[in-house]
Write an enzyme that holds these catalytic residues in place. Structure first.
Site, short mmCIF file in Angstrom:
data_model
loop_
_atom_site.label_atom_id
_atom_site.label_comp_id
_atom_site.label_asym_id
_atom_site.label_seq_id
_atom_site.Cartn_x
_atom_site.Cartn_y
_atom_site.Cartn_z
N SER A 196 34.01 38.76 44.85
CA SER A 196 33.62 39.83 45.78
C SER A 196 32.25 39.63 46.43
O SER A 196 31.86 40.42 47.30
CB SER A 196 33.65 41.18 45.07
OG SER A 196 34.98 41.66 45.00
N LYS A 242 32.08 39.71 50.20
CA LYS A 242 31.90 40.91 51.03
C LYS A 242 30.53 40.94 51.71
O LYS A 242 30.32 41.69 52.67
CB LYS A 242 32.12 42.17 50.21
CG LYS A 242 33.56 42.31 49.68
CD LYS A 242 33.76 43.62 48.94
CE LYS A 242 35.18 43.82 48.48
NZ LYS A 242 35.50 43.13 47.22
N SER A 279 32.53 48.07 45.60
CA SER A 279 33.19 46.79 45.93
C SER A 279 34.66 46.99 46.28
O SER A 279 35.53 46.22 45.88
CB SER A 279 33.05 45.80 44.77
OG SER A 279 33.41 44.49 45.17
N LYS A 298 25.20 42.14 45.47
CA LYS A 298 26.66 42.15 45.36
C LYS A 298 27.13 41.40 44.12
O LYS A 298 26.70 40.27 43.87
CB LYS A 298 27.29 41.51 46.61
CG LYS A 298 28.78 41.76 46.72
CD LYS A 298 29.06 43.22 47.01
CE LYS A 298 30.50 43.60 46.69
NZ LYS A 298 30.77 43.71 45.24
#
Length: 392
Positions: free
Chosen positions: A67, A70, A127, A235
Protein backbone atom coordinates in the site's frame (compact mmCIF):
# COMPACT_ATOMS: atom_id res chain seq x y z
CA UNK A 1 60.95 -57.64 -1.25
CA UNK A 2 62.47 -55.04 1.05
CA UNK A 3 60.62 -52.30 -0.85
CA UNK A 4 57.26 -54.10 -0.42
CA UNK A 5 57.82 -54.51 3.31
CA UNK A 6 58.75 -50.86 3.64
CA UNK A 7 55.53 -49.79 1.86
CA UNK A 8 53.39 -52.00 4.13
CA UNK A 9 55.10 -50.58 7.21
CA UNK A 10 54.45 -46.98 6.06
CA UNK A 11 50.81 -47.79 5.35
CA UNK A 12 50.38 -49.21 8.84
CA UNK A 13 51.92 -46.13 10.39
CA UNK A 14 49.57 -43.81 8.40
CA UNK A 15 46.40 -45.78 9.12
CA UNK A 16 45.60 -44.15 12.52
CA UNK A 17 46.01 -40.73 10.96
CA UNK A 18 43.75 -41.54 8.00
CA UNK A 19 41.04 -42.94 10.25
CA UNK A 20 41.03 -40.04 12.74
CA UNK A 21 37.74 -38.09 12.73
CA UNK A 22 38.04 -34.79 10.91
CA UNK A 23 36.82 -31.77 12.85
CA UNK A 24 35.48 -29.02 10.58
CA UNK A 25 36.43 -25.58 11.80
CA UNK A 26 34.01 -23.00 10.44
CA UNK A 27 35.39 -19.61 9.65
CA UNK A 28 33.61 -17.15 11.83
CA UNK A 29 32.14 -14.23 9.91
CA UNK A 30 33.05 -10.86 11.24
CA UNK A 31 29.94 -9.22 12.65
CA UNK A 32 28.62 -6.40 10.48
CA UNK A 33 28.85 -3.00 12.08
CA UNK A 34 26.48 -0.07 11.58
CA UNK A 35 23.80 -2.26 9.96
CA UNK A 36 20.48 -0.51 10.49
CA UNK A 37 17.10 -2.21 10.12
CA UNK A 38 18.81 -5.61 9.66
CA UNK A 39 15.56 -7.51 9.08
CA UNK A 40 14.49 -5.33 6.16
CA UNK A 41 15.09 -6.35 2.55
CA UNK A 42 15.55 -2.72 1.49
CA UNK A 43 16.36 0.38 3.54
CA UNK A 44 16.68 4.09 2.72
CA UNK A 45 17.02 7.18 4.90
CA UNK A 46 17.36 10.70 3.51
CA UNK A 47 16.78 14.35 4.32
CA UNK A 48 13.58 15.68 2.77
CA UNK A 49 14.55 19.08 1.34
CA UNK A 50 17.81 18.21 -0.42
CA UNK A 51 17.42 14.44 -0.70
CA UNK A 52 20.81 13.89 0.91
CA UNK A 53 21.27 10.19 1.61
CA UNK A 54 22.02 9.41 5.24
CA UNK A 55 21.81 5.62 5.11
CA UNK A 56 20.99 3.06 2.43
CA UNK A 57 21.13 -0.71 2.03
CA UNK A 58 19.74 -2.76 -0.87
CA UNK A 59 17.96 0.48 -1.76
CA UNK A 60 17.65 -0.36 -5.48
CA UNK A 61 16.43 -3.93 -5.09
CA UNK A 62 13.04 -4.46 -6.75
CA UNK A 63 10.50 -5.36 -4.08
CA UNK A 64 6.74 -5.28 -3.70
CA UNK A 65 5.61 -1.93 -2.20
CA UNK A 66 2.11 -3.00 -1.09
CA UNK A 67 0.00 0.00 0.00
CA UNK A 68 2.95 2.38 -0.08
CA UNK A 69 1.90 2.47 -3.74
CA UNK A 70 -0.87 4.87 -2.70
CA UNK A 71 1.73 7.63 -2.20
CA UNK A 72 2.00 7.92 -5.98
CA UNK A 73 -1.79 8.04 -6.29
CA UNK A 74 -1.98 10.73 -3.63
CA UNK A 75 0.68 12.73 -5.46
CA UNK A 76 -1.48 12.76 -8.60
CA UNK A 77 -4.59 13.61 -6.57
CA UNK A 78 -2.91 16.60 -4.90
CA UNK A 79 -1.60 17.78 -8.27
CA UNK A 80 -5.19 17.71 -9.55
CA UNK A 81 -6.35 19.68 -6.52
CA UNK A 82 -3.68 22.32 -7.02
CA UNK A 83 -4.27 22.48 -10.78
CA UNK A 84 -7.94 23.24 -10.15
CA UNK A 85 -9.11 20.03 -11.86
CA UNK A 86 -10.41 18.76 -8.54
CA UNK A 87 -11.90 20.42 -5.46
CA UNK A 88 -12.01 19.17 -1.87
CA UNK A 89 -15.81 19.43 -1.82
CA UNK A 90 -16.32 17.57 -5.13
CA UNK A 91 -18.30 14.35 -4.80
CA UNK A 92 -17.01 10.99 -5.99
CA UNK A 93 -19.36 8.16 -6.95
CA UNK A 94 -18.33 4.62 -6.05
CA UNK A 95 -18.35 2.20 -8.98
CA UNK A 96 -19.11 -1.49 -8.68
CA UNK A 97 -15.43 -2.24 -9.22
CA UNK A 98 -14.31 0.16 -6.49
CA UNK A 99 -16.80 -1.32 -4.04
CA UNK A 100 -15.51 -4.82 -4.80
CA UNK A 101 -11.98 -4.13 -3.55
CA UNK A 102 -10.66 -6.41 -0.83
CA UNK A 103 -7.99 -5.75 1.78
CA UNK A 104 -8.12 -2.49 3.74
CA UNK A 105 -11.35 -0.66 2.98
CA UNK A 106 -14.05 1.64 4.32
CA UNK A 107 -16.82 -0.51 2.81
CA UNK A 108 -18.05 1.89 0.17
CA UNK A 109 -21.30 0.78 -1.45
CA UNK A 110 -22.06 0.81 -5.17
CA UNK A 111 -23.21 4.32 -6.26
CA UNK A 112 -22.40 5.77 -2.84
CA UNK A 113 -21.12 9.32 -3.09
CA UNK A 114 -18.47 10.82 -0.85
CA UNK A 115 -16.49 14.05 -0.89
CA UNK A 116 -12.92 14.15 -2.19
CA UNK A 117 -11.87 15.21 1.31
CA UNK A 118 -13.33 12.09 2.92
CA UNK A 119 -11.90 9.88 0.17
CA UNK A 120 -8.41 11.29 0.81
CA UNK A 121 -8.85 10.82 4.57
CA UNK A 122 -9.83 7.20 3.94
CA UNK A 123 -6.72 6.63 1.82
CA UNK A 124 -4.25 8.40 4.10
CA UNK A 125 -5.54 7.16 7.44
CA UNK A 126 -7.13 3.77 6.76
CA UNK A 127 -5.29 2.87 3.53
CA UNK A 128 -8.68 2.18 1.94
CA UNK A 129 -8.41 0.30 -1.36
CA UNK A 130 -12.02 1.07 -2.33
CA UNK A 131 -11.48 4.82 -1.84
CA UNK A 132 -8.20 4.67 -3.79
CA UNK A 133 -9.91 3.00 -6.77
CA UNK A 134 -12.83 5.45 -6.65
CA UNK A 135 -10.38 8.38 -6.72
CA UNK A 136 -8.39 6.73 -9.51
CA UNK A 137 -11.52 6.59 -11.66
CA UNK A 138 -12.33 10.22 -10.77
CA UNK A 139 -8.87 11.59 -11.64
CA UNK A 140 -7.79 9.23 -14.41
CA UNK A 141 -11.16 8.53 -16.04
CA UNK A 142 -10.56 4.84 -15.39
CA UNK A 143 -8.27 2.70 -13.27
CA UNK A 144 -6.16 1.87 -16.33
CA UNK A 145 -5.91 5.54 -17.22
CA UNK A 146 -4.81 6.39 -13.69
CA UNK A 147 -2.20 3.61 -13.63
CA UNK A 148 -0.83 4.99 -16.89
CA UNK A 149 -0.57 8.41 -15.21
CA UNK A 150 1.27 6.80 -12.29
CA UNK A 151 3.84 5.20 -14.58
CA UNK A 152 4.28 8.44 -16.53
CA UNK A 153 4.91 10.27 -13.27
CA UNK A 154 7.43 7.58 -12.34
CA UNK A 155 9.32 8.42 -15.53
CA UNK A 156 9.16 12.14 -14.72
CA UNK A 157 10.63 11.45 -11.29
CA UNK A 158 13.30 9.25 -12.94
CA UNK A 159 12.39 6.18 -10.92
CA UNK A 160 14.59 3.44 -12.32
CA UNK A 161 13.19 0.42 -10.48
CA UNK A 162 9.46 1.08 -10.33
CA UNK A 163 6.46 -0.12 -12.31
CA UNK A 164 2.82 0.08 -11.26
CA UNK A 165 0.10 -2.38 -12.27
CA UNK A 166 -2.65 -0.96 -10.04
CA UNK A 167 -3.30 2.03 -7.75
CA UNK A 168 -3.72 0.07 -4.50
CA UNK A 169 -0.62 -2.08 -4.11
CA UNK A 170 -2.56 -5.35 -4.09
CA UNK A 171 -0.16 -8.02 -5.27
CA UNK A 172 0.76 -8.29 -8.93
CA UNK A 173 4.08 -9.78 -10.14
CA UNK A 174 4.49 -6.80 -12.48
CA UNK A 175 3.99 -4.27 -9.67
CA UNK A 176 7.25 -3.37 -7.96
CA UNK A 177 9.46 -0.60 -6.63
CA UNK A 178 12.47 -0.14 -4.34
CA UNK A 179 13.29 1.71 -1.14
CA UNK A 180 15.05 4.56 -2.94
CA UNK A 181 12.19 5.13 -5.38
CA UNK A 182 9.65 5.09 -2.55
CA UNK A 183 11.62 7.84 -0.80
CA UNK A 184 11.69 9.91 -4.01
CA UNK A 185 7.90 9.60 -4.31
CA UNK A 186 7.53 10.56 -0.65
CA UNK A 187 9.62 13.70 -1.14
CA UNK A 188 7.55 14.70 -4.17
CA UNK A 189 4.30 14.03 -2.29
CA UNK A 190 5.34 16.10 0.74
CA UNK A 191 6.40 18.95 -1.54
CA UNK A 192 3.11 18.86 -3.44
CA UNK A 193 0.79 18.11 -0.53
CA UNK A 194 2.51 20.30 2.05
CA UNK A 195 0.63 21.13 5.25
CA UNK A 196 -2.69 19.93 3.77
CA UNK A 197 -1.29 16.44 3.35
CA UNK A 198 0.61 16.24 6.64
CA UNK A 199 -2.42 17.44 8.59
CA UNK A 200 -4.25 14.33 7.38
CA UNK A 201 -1.40 11.81 7.55
CA UNK A 202 -0.62 12.91 11.12
CA UNK A 203 -4.21 12.30 12.24
CA UNK A 204 -4.44 9.17 14.35
CA UNK A 205 -8.20 8.73 14.13
CA UNK A 206 -11.11 10.49 12.44
CA UNK A 207 -14.55 9.91 10.99
CA UNK A 208 -16.08 9.84 7.54
CA UNK A 209 -19.82 10.12 6.77
CA UNK A 210 -19.78 12.05 10.03
CA UNK A 211 -23.25 13.57 9.68
CA UNK A 212 -24.99 10.41 8.51
CA UNK A 213 -26.27 7.12 9.84
CA UNK A 214 -23.25 5.41 8.25
CA UNK A 215 -20.64 7.21 10.36
CA UNK A 216 -17.36 5.31 10.07
CA UNK A 217 -14.32 5.46 12.38
CA UNK A 218 -10.91 5.62 10.75
CA UNK A 219 -7.83 4.54 12.72
CA UNK A 220 -4.39 5.24 11.28
CA UNK A 221 -2.37 2.22 10.19
CA UNK A 222 0.81 4.13 11.11
CA UNK A 223 1.24 3.41 14.83
CA UNK A 224 4.54 5.36 14.88
CA UNK A 225 2.41 8.49 15.19
CA UNK A 226 2.05 7.62 18.86
CA UNK A 227 5.38 5.86 19.28
CA UNK A 228 7.91 8.38 17.95
CA UNK A 229 7.88 12.17 18.56
CA UNK A 230 7.94 14.15 15.33
CA UNK A 231 6.38 11.51 13.07
CA UNK A 232 3.58 13.02 10.95
CA UNK A 233 3.27 10.53 8.08
CA UNK A 234 3.45 8.84 5.68
CA UNK A 235 2.28 5.39 4.45
CA UNK A 236 2.30 1.78 5.62
CA UNK A 237 1.92 -1.37 3.55
CA UNK A 238 1.42 -5.11 3.86
CA UNK A 239 0.68 -8.07 1.62
CA UNK A 240 1.72 -11.68 2.05
CA UNK A 241 4.25 -11.25 -0.75
CA UNK A 242 5.53 -7.79 0.22
CA UNK A 243 5.55 -8.44 3.98
CA UNK A 244 5.50 -5.33 6.20
CA UNK A 245 6.63 -2.01 4.72
CA UNK A 246 6.54 1.62 5.77
CA UNK A 247 7.59 5.00 4.49
CA UNK A 248 7.90 7.39 7.42
CA UNK A 249 8.56 11.09 7.71
CA UNK A 250 9.48 12.84 10.94
CA UNK A 251 10.64 16.35 11.82
CA UNK A 252 12.81 17.52 14.72
CA UNK A 253 14.52 20.90 15.18
CA UNK A 254 13.78 21.86 11.59
CA UNK A 255 15.26 18.66 10.16
CA UNK A 256 12.78 16.47 8.27
CA UNK A 257 13.83 12.91 7.48
CA UNK A 258 12.22 10.30 5.26
CA UNK A 259 12.81 6.64 6.03
CA UNK A 260 11.78 3.55 4.08
CA UNK A 261 11.94 -0.10 5.13
CA UNK A 262 10.61 -2.89 2.91
CA UNK A 263 10.13 -6.62 3.38
CA UNK A 264 10.01 -6.64 7.18
CA UNK A 265 8.80 -9.86 8.88
CA UNK A 266 6.11 -8.11 10.96
CA UNK A 267 4.69 -4.68 11.74
CA UNK A 268 6.27 -4.85 15.20
CA UNK A 269 9.76 -5.42 13.77
CA UNK A 270 9.06 -2.86 11.03
CA UNK A 271 8.22 -0.14 13.55
CA UNK A 272 11.12 -1.03 15.84
CA UNK A 273 13.63 -0.87 12.99
CA UNK A 274 12.17 2.36 11.62
CA UNK A 275 12.63 3.92 15.07
CA UNK A 276 16.25 2.73 15.00
CA UNK A 277 16.69 4.31 11.58
CA UNK A 278 15.21 7.66 12.64
CA UNK A 279 17.20 7.68 15.88
CA UNK A 280 20.37 7.27 13.86
CA UNK A 281 19.50 10.08 11.48
CA UNK A 282 18.55 12.59 14.14
CA UNK A 283 21.49 11.72 16.39
CA UNK A 284 24.15 11.87 13.68
CA UNK A 285 22.96 14.68 11.40
CA UNK A 286 21.72 18.22 11.66
CA UNK A 287 20.50 20.91 9.31
CA UNK A 288 21.62 24.48 8.71
CA UNK A 289 20.35 27.25 6.43
CA UNK A 290 22.75 28.40 3.74
CA UNK A 291 20.46 31.08 2.29
CA UNK A 292 17.15 32.39 3.55
CA UNK A 293 14.22 32.67 1.14
CA UNK A 294 14.53 35.92 -0.84
CA UNK A 295 18.29 36.27 -0.35
CA UNK A 296 19.89 38.30 -3.15
CA UNK A 297 22.69 36.23 -4.66
CA UNK A 298 23.89 38.70 -7.27
CA UNK A 299 22.75 41.46 -9.64
CA UNK A 300 22.36 40.26 -13.21
CA UNK A 301 22.23 42.31 -16.39
CA UNK A 302 19.62 41.48 -19.04
CA UNK A 303 20.62 42.91 -22.42
CA UNK A 304 17.10 42.85 -23.85
CA UNK A 305 15.23 43.47 -20.61
CA UNK A 306 13.61 46.46 -18.95
CA UNK A 307 14.90 47.35 -16.46
CA UNK A 308 18.30 46.15 -17.60
CA UNK A 309 19.29 44.68 -14.24
CA UNK A 310 17.62 42.65 -11.50
CA UNK A 311 18.64 40.86 -8.38
CA UNK A 312 18.80 37.06 -8.53
CA UNK A 313 17.08 35.73 -5.40
CA UNK A 314 16.42 32.37 -3.77
CA UNK A 315 12.77 31.30 -3.91
CA UNK A 316 12.97 29.05 -0.84
CA UNK A 317 15.16 28.61 2.18
CA UNK A 318 18.29 26.78 1.03
CA UNK A 319 19.19 24.21 3.67
CA UNK A 320 21.79 21.51 3.83
CA UNK A 321 22.36 18.51 6.05
CA UNK A 322 25.68 17.47 7.48
CA UNK A 323 27.14 15.07 9.99
CA UNK A 324 27.42 16.67 13.41
CA UNK A 325 30.90 18.03 14.08
CA UNK A 326 31.85 18.40 10.42
CA UNK A 327 29.94 21.40 9.07
CA UNK A 328 30.83 21.90 5.39
CA UNK A 329 31.21 25.20 3.52
CA UNK A 330 29.99 26.31 0.12
CA UNK A 331 32.79 25.88 -2.41
CA UNK A 332 31.05 26.69 -5.70
CA UNK A 333 27.78 28.03 -7.07
CA UNK A 334 26.60 28.36 -10.65
CA UNK A 335 23.50 30.21 -11.83
CA UNK A 336 21.61 28.84 -14.82
CA UNK A 337 18.69 30.77 -16.33
CA UNK A 338 16.52 28.74 -18.69
CA UNK A 339 13.32 30.82 -18.88
CA UNK A 340 12.60 33.46 -21.51
CA UNK A 341 11.53 37.04 -20.83
CA UNK A 342 9.27 38.36 -19.36
CA UNK A 343 10.16 37.46 -15.77
CA UNK A 344 7.74 37.88 -12.89
CA UNK A 345 9.13 38.79 -9.48
CA UNK A 346 9.76 35.79 -7.24
CA UNK A 347 8.81 33.24 -9.91
CA UNK A 348 11.24 30.56 -11.05
CA UNK A 349 13.45 31.51 -14.00
CA UNK A 350 16.23 28.98 -13.48
CA UNK A 351 18.35 27.16 -10.92
CA UNK A 352 21.45 27.66 -8.85
CA UNK A 353 23.75 24.67 -8.49
CA UNK A 354 25.70 24.64 -5.24
CA UNK A 355 28.63 22.42 -4.30
CA UNK A 356 29.59 21.96 -0.66
CA UNK A 357 33.05 21.12 0.66
CA UNK A 358 31.90 17.59 1.55
CA UNK A 359 31.12 16.99 -2.13
CA UNK A 360 27.35 17.32 -1.83
CA UNK A 361 25.52 19.04 -4.71
CA UNK A 362 22.27 20.98 -4.46
CA UNK A 363 20.05 22.43 -7.15
CA UNK A 364 17.74 25.20 -5.94
CA UNK A 365 15.19 27.39 -7.77
CA UNK A 366 15.96 31.07 -8.34
CA UNK A 367 13.99 34.11 -9.49
CA UNK A 368 14.29 37.90 -9.83
CA UNK A 369 13.44 40.49 -7.19
CA UNK A 370 11.29 42.58 -9.56
CA UNK A 371 9.53 42.17 -12.91
CA UNK A 372 11.65 42.28 -16.06
CA UNK A 373 9.93 42.70 -19.43
CA UNK A 374 11.32 42.48 -22.97
CA UNK A 375 12.32 45.72 -24.72
CA UNK A 376 9.67 47.01 -27.12
CA UNK A 377 10.38 48.62 -30.52
CA UNK A 378 10.87 52.11 -29.05
CA UNK A 379 13.17 50.75 -26.33
CA UNK A 380 15.30 48.96 -28.92
CA UNK A 381 15.47 52.10 -31.11
CA UNK A 382 16.56 54.29 -28.19
CA UNK A 383 19.09 51.72 -27.01
CA UNK A 384 20.58 51.50 -30.50
CA UNK A 385 20.66 55.31 -30.75
CA UNK A 386 22.52 55.60 -27.42
CA UNK A 387 25.02 52.89 -28.41
CA UNK A 388 25.81 54.63 -31.69
CA UNK A 389 25.73 58.32 -30.81
CA UNK A 390 26.18 58.57 -27.07
CA UNK A 391 28.35 55.66 -25.98
CA UNK A 392 30.59 55.48 -29.05
Amino acid sequence: MKKICLLILCACMMLPVLTMPVKCVEKKEEPQTNVLAPSAKGVYLCENTTGKVIYARNEKEKLYPASMTKMMGLLLIFESLHDGKLKWEDTVTTSEYAASMGGSQVFLEVNETMSVKDMIKSICIASANDAMVAMSEKVGGSVDGFVEMMNEKAKTLKLSNTHFANPTGLHDPDHYSCAKDMAIIARALIKEGGKELLKITSTYDAYIRENSDSKFWLVNTNKLLKQYPGVDGLKTGFTTEALSCITTTAKKDGLRLIGVVMGEPSSKVRNKEMIQLLDYGFSQYEQATLYKKGTKIETKKFENGKPATAGIVTLDDVSYVYQKGSQPKETKKEIKIDAQLPYKANKKIGTMEITMSDGYHMQVPIGVDHDVVPLNFVDIFMKTFEDIFVNS
